[in-house]
Write a protein that holds these residues in place. Structure first.
Motif, PDB file in Angstrom:
ATOM      1  N   ILE A  62       0.601   6.618  -6.936  1.00  0.00           N
ATOM      2  CA  ILE A  62      -0.607   7.421  -7.157  1.00  0.00           C
ATOM      3  C   ILE A  62      -0.289   8.905  -7.067  1.00  0.00           C
ATOM      4  N   ALA A  63       0.590   9.274  -6.140  1.00  0.00           N
ATOM      5  CA  ALA A  63       0.999  10.679  -6.032  1.00  0.00           C
ATOM      6  C   ALA A  63       1.640  11.154  -7.332  1.00  0.00           C
ATOM      7  N   ASN A 117       0.672   3.960  -2.981  1.00  0.00           N
ATOM      8  CA  ASN A 117       0.315   5.353  -2.702  1.00  0.00           C
ATOM      9  C   ASN A 117       1.348   6.325  -3.265  1.00  0.00           C
ATOM     10  N   LYS A 118       2.605   5.936  -3.266  1.00  0.00           N
ATOM     11  CA  LYS A 118       3.642   6.780  -3.868  1.00  0.00           C
ATOM     12  C   LYS A 118       3.449   6.898  -5.379  1.00  0.00           C
ATOM     13  N   LYS A 130      -9.039   7.529  -5.213  1.00  0.00           N
ATOM     14  CA  LYS A 130      -9.403   7.089  -3.873  1.00  0.00           C
ATOM     15  C   LYS A 130      -9.046   5.606  -3.750  1.00  0.00           C
ATOM     16  N   THR A 131      -8.293   5.254  -2.710  1.00  0.00           N
ATOM     17  CA  THR A 131      -7.737   3.909  -2.640  1.00  0.00           C
ATOM     18  C   THR A 131      -8.380   3.041  -1.562  1.00  0.00           C
ATOM     19  N   ALA A 152       0.828  -1.209   0.000  1.00  0.00           N
ATOM     20  CA  ALA A 152       0.000   0.000   0.000  1.00  0.00           C
ATOM     21  C   ALA A 152       0.863   1.261   0.000  1.00  0.00           C
ATOM     22  N   GLN A 153       1.926   1.241   0.761  1.00  0.00           N
ATOM     23  CA  GLN A 153       2.817   2.401   0.803  1.00  0.00           C
ATOM     24  C   GLN A 153       3.446   2.662  -0.564  1.00  0.00           C
TER      25      GLN A 153
END
Length: 429
Positions: free
Chosen positions: A63-64, A60-61, A76-77, A56-57
């Motif tokens: 996605i940024a 999320n990077k 939205k995750t 997930a970490q």
């Protein structure tokens, strides 16, 4: 890469379909959607996947980075452990509210396509929002079903034999490309006799390995319509399994069950086991020895039956934002910076651009890359066997019944009969 994810990766092979198999999915129709658009034209899409916190970490990077390139698209995750993911997805899909884009696997494509859940991404390819160029080793075809593009690969893996190098060396066994099943059987006995350890953890519950064996012999586990082998075929396979346990060349199934979720190899119950190549990291993280990848044994010394498998990204047929979904998938499979962040978390990157962008520095991931390169060089890779609707249920049954056989609670004849009975029910169209 953390141990929790690597343990979970191994369970994907063994748990696939275990819970999803029992869940009924109501048919949905291509209308509505769950995305949103703000007054300034900003679109929000929902993205869901399975995995642990470290995945997930990483995601999320990425996605940024995506949102920086596409400031009018917000993501939205949502993520869950594997089994929980499919429980939630089934509930969402049944209610007509699945995520816009989500992680997927080959065993679920026909299942959810039959339920009218999956978006055919081929129209977005034609529109220029998604490129299927630049994929490695034919992976661009991996998510194509009946002329529809239902999934786009994010990474690749292939079946391999994970070995305890020190045990194999002590036994004087050196597996090489083109070794046969007879060579493998002789190696298992040699390991048992010279080291006192079982040669293998017990391979006969691994559906994907049996698929390779069948493919070596002109058959396959699945056809588009159902099973591609007979009760006699499976009787032969599982008879060898039972004999191997009795002779001590395969690990004691009761002891293997006791050490779970730790593997029999890292627990020093067996010298090797068949699994996906990108699972190798977990052995290093939980064991004390040095582990490596060996080739799949063959019937004729040439044909391994192997293919590159993959996790995929799929879109929802209900999404109100198919263009943005396609742009998101395109970014995730092509952008080089994404590969540098994700590494081999979901397998070796599927596109050449991402493969070239991430060069592993640790020995385990270097070995994974080298193994897949060796398969391409050897020319053994073939297209994947089609998976019909209900394949996930068959896989779950195969694993469970094979384990019951290994533990001595079923005879071979009873195990074969039970598997075919359950599969016929699962594969009824």
């Amino acid at each position: 890469m953390g141990t929790s994810r690597n343990v979970e990766r191994r369970t994907i092979l063994k748990a696939a379909g275990a819970t999803a198999a029992t869940l009924g999915l109501a048919a949905t129709t291509a209308c509505g959607g769950d995305g949103s658009t703000s007054s300034d034209g900003t679109v929000t899409i929902r993205y869901a996947w399975w995995g642990a916190e470290d995945r997930a970490q990483r995601i999320n990077k990425t996605i940024a980075l995506f949102e920086k390139k596409y400031p009018k698209i917000k993501v939205k995750t949502d993520f869950q452990p594997y089994v929980d993911f499919w429980k939630k997805f089934n509930t969402q899909a049944s209610g007509g509210n699945p995520p816009d884009v989500f992680q997927n696997a080959i065993g679920f494509l026909r299942k959810y396509d039959a339920k009218n859940v999956l978006l055919d991404l081929s129209e977005q390819v034609k529109a220029g929002n998604l490129s299927m160029d630049g994929f490695r080793a034919g992976l661009e075809k991996f998510g194509e079903i009946d002329g529809k593009l239902l999934g786009v690969p994010v990474g690749s893996n292939s079946m391999a034999l994970v070995i305890d190098k020190h045990v194999y060396t002590r036994a004087g066994v050196k597996p090489e490309q083109g070794w046969t099943w007879d060579d493998f059987d002789a190696a298992m006995k040699k390991i048992r006799d010279k080291t006192g350890r079982a040669g293998d953890s017990g391979m006969y519950g691994v559906m994907y390995l049996y698929d390779l064996y069948l493919r070596q012999n002109g058959k396959a586990f699945f056809t588009e319509e159902g099973l591609g082998f007979t009760e006699a075929d499976l009787t032969d396979w599982w008879t060898k399994a039972k004999k191997g346990i009795q002779e001590g060349v395969f690990a004691d199934a009761k002891k293997v069950a006791q050490v779970k979720p730790k593997s029999a190899v890292s627990a020093e119950l067996a010298a090797s086991e068949f699994t996906w190549d990108n699972f190798t990291v977990r052995y290093t993280s939980e064991g004390k020895s040095e582990y490596g990848l060996a080739p799949i044994p063959t019937t004729d010394g040439k044909k391994t039956g192997q293919y590159l498998g993959s996790l995929m990204l799929s879109g929802s047929k209900r999404t109100q934002h198919p263009k943005e979904v396609a742009q998101f998938i395109d970014f995730m499979v092509h952008d080089p910076e994404v590969a540098k962040i994700m590494g081999y978390d979901r397998g070796v990157p599927a596109t050449q651009a991402q493969y070239d962008a991430f060069k592993p520095t640790d020995e385990v991931n270097k070995a994974i890359a080298a193994y897949e390169e060796s398969l391409v060089k050897a020319g053994v890779l073939q297209p994947i066997t089609p998976h019909p609707n209900g394949a996930d249920i068959c896989e779950s049954a195969f694993l469970r019944i094979a384990e019951e056989l290994a533990l001595g609670t079923r005879s071979v004849a009873d195990a074969v009969k039970q598997f075919f009975t359950e599969s016929k029910t699962a594969l009824v169209v």
